[in-house]
Design a protein around this motif. Structure first.
Motif, PDB file in Angstrom:
ATOM      1  N   PHE A 285      -3.838  -1.431  -5.310  1.00 46.55           N
ATOM      2  CA  PHE A 285      -4.859  -0.386  -5.458  1.00 46.55           C
ATOM      3  C   PHE A 285      -4.932   0.225  -6.849  1.00 46.55           C
ATOM      4  O   PHE A 285      -5.689   1.140  -7.076  1.00 46.55           O
ATOM      5  CB  PHE A 285      -4.568   0.662  -4.368  1.00 46.55           C
ATOM      6  CG  PHE A 285      -5.336   1.948  -4.358  1.00 46.55           C
ATOM      7  CD1 PHE A 285      -6.717   1.974  -4.218  1.00 46.55           C
ATOM      8  CD2 PHE A 285      -4.655   3.167  -4.414  1.00 46.55           C
ATOM      9  CE1 PHE A 285      -7.403   3.192  -4.139  1.00 46.55           C
ATOM     10  CE2 PHE A 285      -5.326   4.383  -4.341  1.00 46.55           C
ATOM     11  CZ  PHE A 285      -6.703   4.391  -4.205  1.00 46.55           C
TER      12      PHE A 285
ATOM     13  N   GLU B  55       1.365   4.465  -3.911  1.00 47.32           N
ATOM     14  CA  GLU B  55       1.871   3.094  -3.948  1.00 47.32           C
ATOM     15  C   GLU B  55       3.166   3.005  -4.761  1.00 47.32           C
ATOM     16  O   GLU B  55       3.982   2.127  -4.532  1.00 47.32           O
ATOM     17  CB  GLU B  55       0.809   2.163  -4.550  1.00 47.32           C
ATOM     18  CG  GLU B  55      -0.198   1.580  -3.567  1.00 47.32           C
ATOM     19  CD  GLU B  55      -1.209   2.580  -3.009  1.00 47.32           C
ATOM     20  OE1 GLU B  55      -1.313   3.686  -3.552  1.00 47.32           O
ATOM     21  OE2 GLU B  55      -1.898   2.231  -2.019  1.00 47.32           O
TER      22      GLU B  55
ATOM     23  N   SER C  43       0.857  -1.190   0.000  1.00 51.53           N
ATOM     24  CA  SER C  43       0.000   0.000   0.000  1.00 51.53           C
ATOM     25  C   SER C  43       0.893   1.240   0.000  1.00 51.53           C
ATOM     26  O   SER C  43       2.109   1.139   0.171  1.00 51.53           O
ATOM     27  CB  SER C  43      -0.835   0.060   1.281  1.00 51.53           C
ATOM     28  OG  SER C  43      -1.854  -0.876   1.271  1.00 51.53           O
ATOM     29  N   ALA C  44       0.264   2.386  -0.097  1.00 56.62           N
ATOM     30  CA  ALA C  44       0.966   3.650   0.135  1.00 56.62           C
ATOM     31  C   ALA C  44       1.260   3.753   1.627  1.00 56.62           C
ATOM     32  O   ALA C  44       0.606   3.090   2.439  1.00 56.62           O
ATOM     33  CB  ALA C  44       0.080   4.806  -0.300  1.00 56.62           C
TER      34      ALA C  44
ATOM     35  N   ARG D 234     -10.959   2.694  -2.054  1.00 55.28           N
ATOM     36  CA  ARG D 234     -10.153   2.768  -0.837  1.00 55.28           C
ATOM     37  C   ARG D 234      -9.934   1.376  -0.253  1.00 55.28           C
ATOM     38  O   ARG D 234     -10.838   0.557  -0.241  1.00 55.28           O
ATOM     39  CB  ARG D 234     -10.814   3.685   0.205  1.00 55.28           C
ATOM     40  CG  ARG D 234     -10.937   5.144  -0.224  1.00 55.28           C
ATOM     41  CD  ARG D 234      -9.624   5.762  -0.678  1.00 55.28           C
ATOM     42  NE  ARG D 234      -8.533   5.670   0.281  1.00 55.28           N
ATOM     43  CZ  ARG D 234      -8.268   6.571   1.229  1.00 55.28           C
ATOM     44  NH1 ARG D 234      -9.044   7.628   1.355  1.00 55.28           N
ATOM     45  NH2 ARG D 234      -7.246   6.413   2.035  1.00 55.28           N
ATOM     46  N   GLY D 235      -8.727   1.160   0.209  1.00 55.46           N
ATOM     47  CA  GLY D 235      -8.381  -0.151   0.753  1.00 55.46           C
ATOM     48  C   GLY D 235      -8.125  -1.194  -0.325  1.00 55.46           C
ATOM     49  O   GLY D 235      -8.005  -2.387  -0.054  1.00 55.46           O
ATOM     50  N   GLY D 236      -8.006  -0.731  -1.584  1.00 55.23           N
ATOM     51  CA  GLY D 236      -7.961  -1.643  -2.722  1.00 55.23           C
ATOM     52  C   GLY D 236      -6.704  -2.486  -2.866  1.00 55.23           C
ATOM     53  O   GLY D 236      -6.657  -3.396  -3.701  1.00 55.23           O
ATOM     54  N   SER D 237      -5.685  -2.222  -2.061  1.00 52.66           N
ATOM     55  CA  SER D 237      -4.488  -3.070  -2.140  1.00 52.66           C
ATOM     56  C   SER D 237      -4.804  -4.501  -1.740  1.00 52.66           C
ATOM     57  O   SER D 237      -4.173  -5.450  -2.224  1.00 52.66           O
ATOM     58  CB  SER D 237      -3.378  -2.530  -1.236  1.00 52.66           C
ATOM     59  OG  SER D 237      -3.014  -1.243  -1.648  1.00 52.66           O
ATOM     60  N   ASP D 238      -5.771  -4.662  -0.840  1.00 47.69           N
ATOM     61  CA  ASP D 238      -6.208  -6.013  -0.468  1.00 47.69           C
ATOM     62  C   ASP D 238      -6.682  -6.758  -1.710  1.00 47.69           C
ATOM     63  O   ASP D 238      -6.361  -7.926  -1.917  1.00 47.69           O
ATOM     64  CB  ASP D 238      -7.379  -5.947   0.535  1.00 47.69           C
ATOM     65  CG  ASP D 238      -6.949  -5.429   1.894  1.00 47.69           C
ATOM     66  OD1 ASP D 238      -5.767  -5.587   2.246  1.00 47.69           O
ATOM     67  OD2 ASP D 238      -7.809  -4.868   2.603  1.00 47.69           O
TER      68      ASP D 238
HETATM   69  N1  ASP Z   1      -3.618   3.482  -0.404  1.00 51.02           N
HETATM   70  C1  ASP Z   1      -4.972   3.113  -0.670  1.00 51.02           C
HETATM   71  C2  ASP Z   1      -5.882   3.625   0.439  1.00 51.02           C
HETATM   72  O1  ASP Z   1      -5.410   4.203   1.390  1.00 51.02           O
HETATM   73  C3  ASP Z   1      -5.130   1.645  -0.876  1.00 51.02           C
HETATM   74  C4  ASP Z   1      -4.807   0.778   0.325  1.00 51.02           C
HETATM   75  O2  ASP Z   1      -4.185   1.214   1.288  1.00 51.02           O
HETATM   76  O3  ASP Z   1      -5.180  -0.394   0.294  1.00 51.02           O
HETATM   77  O4  ASP Z   1      -7.058   3.455   0.354  1.00 51.02           O
END
Ligand code: ASP
Ligand code: MG
Length: 405
Positions: free
Chosen positions: A136, A74, A41-42, A150-154
């Motif tokens: 992401f 990222e 992730s970032a 958001r949270g797309g690295s998962d």
């Molecule tokens: N950097 C992105 C976010 O903060 C993706 C992630 O962290 O999964 O939503």
């Protein structure tokens, strides 16, 4: 030798010291002879900062430009992670989403992954390199950069695990796994050894967010078994997988509290076909997600409708209702923001009775009033006064014996 996909979240790669720690971790697993693809992730906070910066130059930036900007968070961490690995003598190469062959649909800021072409990754793995992939993000068929929500690295990690037929997928975060309740609130909360996809999804939608829900849905669809664990220690985490028969022996697996909902009451609306449809059409057109809905029995030709919406959308909801009520004729809107939704979740509810009775009796004994109730096959949710929510969570946790799980 195993093929392992790992994902490190924003706090795990939060600064250069953390990135070096992650590199050590990767090196140790790599030195055991495993093939590794690592999604990062970032740095924690960077994506939010970038969004704030975008808003400071333009109130309503286009989604295409937002994706251009957000994807750089990222790109910093992939390069630094690859360099940190090279620094400790591990051959590593970093890839953007596009370079990794992650192709999405054409929507921006919440694109869906269409296909992954693992050619380049496979080539580098064969050559003995650790492959670091930006979470992401992807590229669409027009060559535009997209992001996955958001949270797309998962999602990137789960999708790569599926595409690469990985033996193992590990989601590293700053908590040890999925707990029976929020350990900050319920001191006796236990880390679960395993949980089903559906339970994990219900807990996430009920306020205990460990992972992006879309990625859990994706994992379920493609049968990707994964482990949620901490990058700050070596404790085993929680395995997330398809429900198996013995899981049903546990009736309730978790208690979640969501304090970010508001209750909206529309009273005295004409009790005739179409009223509810008009109310919820207006909310849907305003893109407001409605959660619990209760309608009382109509009397004297009028009825009350009560429902919950995300607190951030309360004002929008009240505004959206105005034209609906004008066409229906009559109706008053009241809002209560000081509420909490408490949910108990478990696949065992499908085969056990009495869960609702136990929950309601527990709260009754403590004098906690239940304002709304909704249920699914594996979940019971209630709305209560926010001031009593933490206490209610502790009581429910004890009533279902979760400290002994
Ligand atoms: N950097 C992105 C976010 O903060 C993706 C992630 O962290 O999964 O939503
Ligand atoms: Mg994150």
């Amino acid at each position: 030798m195993a093929r392992i996909v790992q994902k490190y979240g924003g706090t795990s790669v939060g600064d250069v010291e953390r990135i070096k720690k992650v590199a050590e971790r990767i090196k140790a697993i790599r030195d055991e002879g495993n093939e590794l693809v690592v999604v990062v992730s970032a740095r924690a906070g960077v994506t939010n900062e970038l969004i704030a910066r975008a808003k400071s130059v333009c109130e309503n930036p286009s989604e295409r430009e937002l994706d251009q900007l957000l994807s750089i968070g990222e790109q910093e961490t992939i390069a630094l992670t690859a360099m940190a690995l090279q620094g400790v003598g591990v051959a590593a190469v970093s890839y953007t989403g596009a370079q990794a062959g992650i192709v999405t649909d054409r929507s921006h800021t919440k694109a869906r992954i269409h296909t992954i072409d693992p050619k380049s990754i496979n080539r580098d793995l064969k050559a003995g390199k650790v492959v670091i992939v930006a979470g992401f993000q992807g590229i669409n068929d027009e060559g535009q950069t997209t992001t996955l929500g958001r949270g797309g690295s998962d999602l990137t990690a789960i999708a790569l695990a599926a595409a690469l037929k990985a033996d193992k997928c590990e989601i590293y975060t700053d908590v040890d796994g999925v707990y029976t309740a929020d350990p900050r609130v319920v001191k006796t909360a236990k880390k679960l050894d395993e949980i089903s996809y559906d339970e994990m999804l219900e807990l996430a939608s009920s306020g205990s967010k460990v992972m992006q829900s879309r990625s859990v849905e994706f994992a379920k669809k493609y049968g990707v078994v994964f482990e949620v664990r901490s990058s700050f220690n070596h404790n085993p985490g929680t395995i997330v997988k398809e429900e198996v028969a013995y899981m049903e022996r546990v009736v309730v697996r978790g208690v979640a509290v969501d304090k970010d909902q508001a209750k909206v009451i529309v009273s005295n609306i004409v009790d005739k076909p179409g009223s509810a449809a008009k109310v919820f059409r207006c909310l849907a057109d305003a893109n407001i997600i409605v959660d619990m809905i209760v309608q009382n029995v109509g009397r004297h030709g009028v009825a009350n409708l009560t429902f919950t919406v995300p607190q951030t959308d309360t004002h929008k909801a009240v505004k959206a209702l105005e034209p609906a009520l004008a066409t229906i004729g009559g109706g008053q809107v009241a809002v209560h923001e000081h509420i909490a939704k408490l949910s108990v979740v478990g696949v065992g509810m499908k085969t056990h009775s009495g869960v609702a009775a136990t929950l309601f009796q527990t709260l009754a004994d403590a004098g906690i009033n239940i304002e709304l109730i909704s249920t699914s096959e594996i979940k019971i949710s209630i709305v209560i006064d926010q001031d009593r929510a933490d206490e209610a969570a502790r009581l429910a946790h004890a009533a279902f014996g979760l400290e002994n799980l």
